[in-house]
Design an enzyme around this catalytic site. Structure first.
Site, PDB file in Angstrom:
ATOM      1  N   GLU A  94      62.857 -56.877  26.204  1.00  0.00           N
ATOM      2  CA  GLU A  94      63.701 -56.727  25.010  1.00  0.00           C
ATOM      3  C   GLU A  94      65.153 -56.795  25.490  1.00  0.00           C
ATOM      4  O   GLU A  94      65.834 -55.801  25.631  1.00  0.00           O
ATOM      5  CB  GLU A  94      63.404 -55.406  24.308  1.00  0.00           C
ATOM      6  N   HIS A 145      70.959 -50.050  23.301  1.00  0.00           N
ATOM      7  CA  HIS A 145      71.035 -50.892  24.488  1.00  0.00           C
ATOM      8  C   HIS A 145      72.467 -50.888  25.015  1.00  0.00           C
ATOM      9  O   HIS A 145      73.431 -50.743  24.256  1.00  0.00           O
ATOM     10  CB  HIS A 145      70.623 -52.329  24.159  1.00  0.00           C
ATOM     11  N   HIS A 167      67.785 -57.536  17.854  1.00  0.00           N
ATOM     12  CA  HIS A 167      69.146 -57.160  18.242  1.00  0.00           C
ATOM     13  C   HIS A 167      70.052 -58.388  18.126  1.00  0.00           C
ATOM     14  O   HIS A 167      70.732 -58.780  19.068  1.00  0.00           O
ATOM     15  CB  HIS A 167      69.162 -56.580  19.658  1.00  0.00           C
ATOM     16  N   ASN A 222      65.567 -53.531  11.654  1.00  0.00           N
ATOM     17  CA  ASN A 222      66.412 -52.746  12.551  1.00  0.00           C
ATOM     18  C   ASN A 222      67.160 -53.656  13.523  1.00  0.00           C
ATOM     19  O   ASN A 222      66.589 -54.600  14.069  1.00  0.00           O
ATOM     20  CB  ASN A 222      65.577 -51.730  13.322  1.00  0.00           C
ATOM     21  N   ARG A 269      74.241 -63.300  -0.684  1.00  0.00           N
ATOM     22  CA  ARG A 269      74.717 -64.620  -0.268  1.00  0.00           C
ATOM     23  C   ARG A 269      74.430 -64.932   1.199  1.00  0.00           C
ATOM     24  O   ARG A 269      74.651 -66.057   1.627  1.00  0.00           O
ATOM     25  CB  ARG A 269      76.228 -64.743  -0.556  1.00  0.00           C
ATOM     26  N   ASP A 301      57.534 -45.098  10.884  1.00  0.00           N
ATOM     27  CA  ASP A 301      57.647 -43.690  11.234  1.00  0.00           C
ATOM     28  C   ASP A 301      58.397 -42.886  10.185  1.00  0.00           C
ATOM     29  O   ASP A 301      58.626 -41.685  10.357  1.00  0.00           O
ATOM     30  CB  ASP A 301      58.318 -43.528  12.596  1.00  0.00           C
ATOM     31  N   ASP A 356      57.589 -48.765  19.357  1.00  0.00           N
ATOM     32  CA  ASP A 356      58.901 -48.616  19.991  1.00  0.00           C
ATOM     33  C   ASP A 356      58.972 -47.250  20.674  1.00  0.00           C
ATOM     34  O   ASP A 356      59.999 -46.583  20.700  1.00  0.00           O
ATOM     35  CB  ASP A 356      60.025 -48.770  18.968  1.00  0.00           C
ATOM     36  N   LEU A 407      69.541 -44.082  16.447  1.00  0.00           N
ATOM     37  CA  LEU A 407      68.127 -44.054  16.791  1.00  0.00           C
ATOM     38  C   LEU A 407      67.924 -44.666  18.170  1.00  0.00           C
ATOM     39  O   LEU A 407      68.509 -45.713  18.494  1.00  0.00           O
ATOM     40  CB  LEU A 407      67.302 -44.821  15.757  1.00  0.00           C
TER      41      LEU A 407
END
Length: 381
Positions: free
Chosen positions: A130, A142, A194, A218, A226, A247, A271, A304
């Site tokens: 990831e 990250h 991401h 996420n 638009r 979750d 995750d 998170l």
């Protein structure tokens, strides 16, 4: 080869329900699914409690940690074994250890560790990178300082012979032209995540072979009037899958129900982070303290940081929060993820010739009663 049978009031094979049935296992493989009354008298039997279901083992494509171990901090066969054992308690019989954005050295160590782990851990199917080719604008927890665009040698690293599944989450808008197609041609599975990609950029990536969306909704632009963004492209792509973290914290139930109406294939992912199946409710992620509070894992800024979710809880939430029928939720936890990574011909179903990955569950509580991986395991104490 010693054979045995598991007898259950109900067996869900990934597509159909069988009543008063049995699965006959020989070694690590399912020999057949048959009526309970037709079993040979001499075959050893495991009989599940009344009303229990026997279902395909759960497959999790996004597992950062478990059992108080974080893959990024312990990219070793021993660390992977602890993570796999922690998740097995919750019905996960196969998984992809997931390395979030990190250094080249850590990526090499992680890949080597997974290659070694696969020789002793049948539940380890490969590796999920990831990152690091992600958008700093959608970094989440990250480290943006470790994110980068591909350089010479990166393509060779991802496409060199490995022996397991390689799944790479990327932000397609930062990649060189042709990079996704080159990965896909070499057998790598590519997902968007991401990312700040537009709808058009996402559609282009799908046309080049991108087939997945990592934790849909996420760390990506939201749907808007638009600029539909990657979410709309995912829901329109009939040949794509998208991971959902059910979750109650990452995605609102209404948005999960919207995703279930898309043309693509929804799958359940956790995750998961080290506290899942562990004893601690805190850990460090690349020197940042992460703590569990009110059912969430967050960093010092309240962002998170993965989840406290296990696959059994994800199923339970699907049924209770989303209103999903149990067979549909089970399909998202087993058959769909197997097909997403190209292993639908041997995993994700209870069928003759498939690997004997099975879970016994209490359907009312959606609670795991027992787990078998490649024919080994049993009912939980």
């Amino acid at each position: 080869m010693t054979a045995f049978a598991i007898v259950a009031d109900t067996i869900f094979d990934g597509a159909a329900v069988h009543r008063n049935a049995a699965v006959i296992v020989a070694g690590d493989t399912i020999r057949e699914v048959t009526a309970a009354g037709s079993l040979p008298t001499e075959i050893p039997k495991v009989t599940l409690s009344p009303q229990a279901w026997l279902v395909p083992g759960f497959i999790d494509l996004q597992v950062n940690g478990g059992g108080d171990v974080l893959f990024n901090e312990a990219p070793t066969p021993a660390g992977i074994a602890v993570i796999a054992a922690a998740h097995r308690r919750f019905g996960t019989t196969a998984l992809l250890p997931t390395l979030i954005t990190d250094t080249r050295a850590k990526m090499r160590a992680a890949r080597n560790a997974v290659a070694a782990a696969m020789t002793t851990e049948p539940g380890v199917l490969g590796i999920h990178f990831e990152g690091p080719f992600l958008s700093p604008a959608r970094a989440g927890v990250h480290d943006p300082g470790l994110m980068r665009i591909p350089e010479d040698g990166d393509l060779g690293f991802f496409t060199s012979p490995f022996g397991g599944v390689t799944l790479v989450t990327v932000a397609p808008e930062i990649l060189p032209d042709g990079w996704i197609a080159a990965l896909v041609e070499a057998g790598v599975k590519v997902a968007l995540g991401h990312s700040a990609a537009t709808y058009e950029q996402t559609r282009t990536a799908v046309s080049q072979g991108l087939t997945g969306f990592t934790h849909l909704f996420n760390a990506m632009p939201p749907l808007s009037a638009r600029e539909p963004g990657p979410v709309a492209a995912a829901l329109e792509a009939a040949n794509a899958w998208y991971g959902l973290i059910v979750d109650g914290a990452h995605v609102a139930p209404a948005m999960i129900r919207l995703a279930l109406r898309g043309l693509g294939t929804p799958i359940l992912v956790t995750d998961a982070m080290p506290p899942v199946g562990g004893k601690r409710d805190d850990f460090r992620l690349q020197q940042k303290p992460i703590e569990a509070r009110d059912g969430r894992l967050t960093d010092g800024q309240g962002r998170l940081a993965g989840s406290l979710l296990d696959m059994a809880s994800a199923l339970r939430n699907c049924v209770r929060l989303i209103g999903t029928k149990l067979p549909e939720a089970l399909h998202m936890a087993s058959t769909a993820p197997a097909e997403a990574i190209g292993l639908g011909g041997r995993l994700g179903r209870l069928r003759s010739g498939y690997r004997a990955d099975m879970v016994a569950i209490d359907p009312a509580a959606v609670r795991v009663l027992g787990t078998w991986v490649a024919g080994s395991g049993g009912l939980h104490p």
